[in-house]
Enzyme design. Structure first.
Site, short mmCIF file in Angstrom:
data_model
loop_
_atom_site.label_atom_id
_atom_site.label_comp_id
_atom_site.label_asym_id
_atom_site.label_seq_id
_atom_site.Cartn_x
_atom_site.Cartn_y
_atom_site.Cartn_z
N LYS A 215 57.44 13.86 -64.09
CA LYS A 215 57.52 13.74 -62.63
C LYS A 215 56.20 13.30 -62.02
CE LYS A 215 61.63 16.44 -61.86
NZ LYS A 215 62.27 17.64 -61.32
N ARG A 250 64.04 21.50 -68.85
CA ARG A 250 64.79 20.23 -68.80
C ARG A 250 63.79 19.09 -69.03
NH1 ARG A 250 65.91 16.23 -65.24
NH2 ARG A 250 68.00 15.34 -65.29
C1 PT1 Z 1 65.40 19.24 -62.00
C2 PT1 Z 1 65.98 17.94 -62.00
C3 PT1 Z 1 67.39 17.85 -62.18
N1 PT1 Z 1 65.27 16.80 -61.85
C4 PT1 Z 1 67.51 20.19 -62.33
N2 PT1 Z 1 68.13 19.00 -62.35
C5 PT1 Z 1 65.89 15.62 -61.83
N3 PT1 Z 1 68.25 21.33 -62.49
C6 PT1 Z 1 67.28 15.54 -62.01
C7 PT1 Z 1 59.20 12.74 -59.29
O1 PT1 Z 1 58.55 13.41 -58.47
O2 PT1 Z 1 64.10 19.40 -61.83
N4 PT1 Z 1 66.17 20.32 -62.16
N5 PT1 Z 1 68.00 16.65 -62.18
C8 PT1 Z 1 65.08 14.37 -61.62
N6 PT1 Z 1 64.53 14.34 -60.32
C9 PT1 Z 1 63.24 13.90 -60.04
C10 PT1 Z 1 62.56 14.43 -58.95
C11 PT1 Z 1 62.63 12.98 -60.86
C12 PT1 Z 1 61.25 14.04 -58.70
C13 PT1 Z 1 61.34 12.57 -60.62
C14 PT1 Z 1 60.62 13.12 -59.54
O3 PT1 Z 1 58.73 11.80 -59.93
#
Ligand code: PT1
Length: 269
Positions: A215, A250
């Site tokens: 992230k 995850r």
């Molecule tokens: C998470 C999650 C998810 N993240 C759960 N499911 C994502 N339970 C998808 C960035 O800042 O943390 N928990 N499903 C992916 N989402 C992101 C959010 C991907 C922020 C990247 C960023 O780069």
């Protein structure tokens, strides 16, 4: 099938969004998902999280029909090929949850914490675990101006409220997981504060799942590091989360995370 909470587990991410593949063809997507699943399971993932809607910052919503068409054939193929693997589906939509439950998924992973119409009903009618995630706003605009009174207590209060609503709807306590939602409507400072004080979110009746993998908070802490170069940073953050009590990680990089978990567990007293 209940997910273990005694020892930490690694959840491997499988994206079936069109931008994850060179060619969006149906066969190609199923085939690539099967290959990736085989690798992630071999590397030590005990749960696979399959998602057909991107929820990263700026992402647009997808229609029910598109999401069903992407996700359900992949779940079906995975279940047939790896009958022992625990599957999770990353979705906000009740229709996708329902179809995924019919394919035998063990967990519904919902970034909206079952706030969409009929999501709570569908999950409470089934024998499925749920992951309730905190998000401020919606993916398209959530990073524009996130504000909290106190990010830890605001996230904690929201998650415990959703968990109570789930229990009242008939979802057993043992099936409810919480997730602070790193990167979902949070500044870098909010994300740092949440991880620094993560133990405050583990003192609840519910186990914690966290997603930190690759992230932007990891990229920012490393000086605007590109996504492909965030593996070590992600693994260290995952190890810290586990030492603070997280029970599911995850991640994209399963092998590296499993190694870190083994070392952390062997050496932490
Ligand atoms: C998470 C999650 C998810 N993240 C759960 N499911 C994502 N339970 C998808 C960035 O800042 O943390 N928990 N499903 C992916 N989402 C992101 C959010 C991907 C922020 C990247 C960023 O780069």
């Amino acid at each position: 099938m209940l997910l273990p909470t005694d020892t930490p587990s690694v959840m491997g991410i499988i994206n079936v969004t069109p931008d994850s593949f060179s060619d969006g063809g149906r066969f190609n997507q199923i085939d690539q998902a099967l290959r990736q699943a085989e690798r992630l399971l071999h590397e030590g993932a005990t749960i696979l999280d399959i998602g057909g809607e991107s929820t990263r910052p700026g992402a647009e919503a997808v229609s029910v029909d598109d999401e069903l068409a992407r996700v359900i054939p992949v779940l079906e193929a995975l279940k047939q090929r790896f009958p022992e693997a625990l599957l999770s589906v990353d979705t906000c939509k009740a229709e996708v949850m329902q179809a995924a439950i019919q394919q035998g998924v063990a967990m519904i992973n919902d970034v909206l914490a079952l706030r969409a119409p009929r999501a709570l009903e569908v999950c409470s009618a089934a024998q499925v675990s749920v992951c309730l995630m905190h998000m401020q706003g919606e993916p398209r605009t959530m990073q524009q101006k996130p504000v909290y009174t106190n990010v830890i207590s605001d996230v904690r209060t929201f998650l415990l409220e959703r968990a109570t609503i789930c229990e009242q709807a008939g979802i057993q306590r043992e099936r409810i997981w919480l997730d602070p939602g790193f990167g979902f409507g949070k500044t870098l400072e909010h994300n740092i504060t949440l991880l620094q004080h993560l133990e405050q979110l583990t003192k609840t009746p519910y186990p914690l799942l966290v997603g930190l993998s690759r992230k932007s908070m990891i990229g920012a802490l490393l000086g605007q590091r590109e996504v492909a170069d965030r593996v070590t940073g992600s693994v260290v953050a995952a190890a810290i989360a586990v030492l603070k009590g997280a029970k599911i990680l995850r991640v994209h990089d399963v092998k590296e995370t499993v190694d870190a978990l083994k070392i952390a567990q062997a050496l932490w007293v």
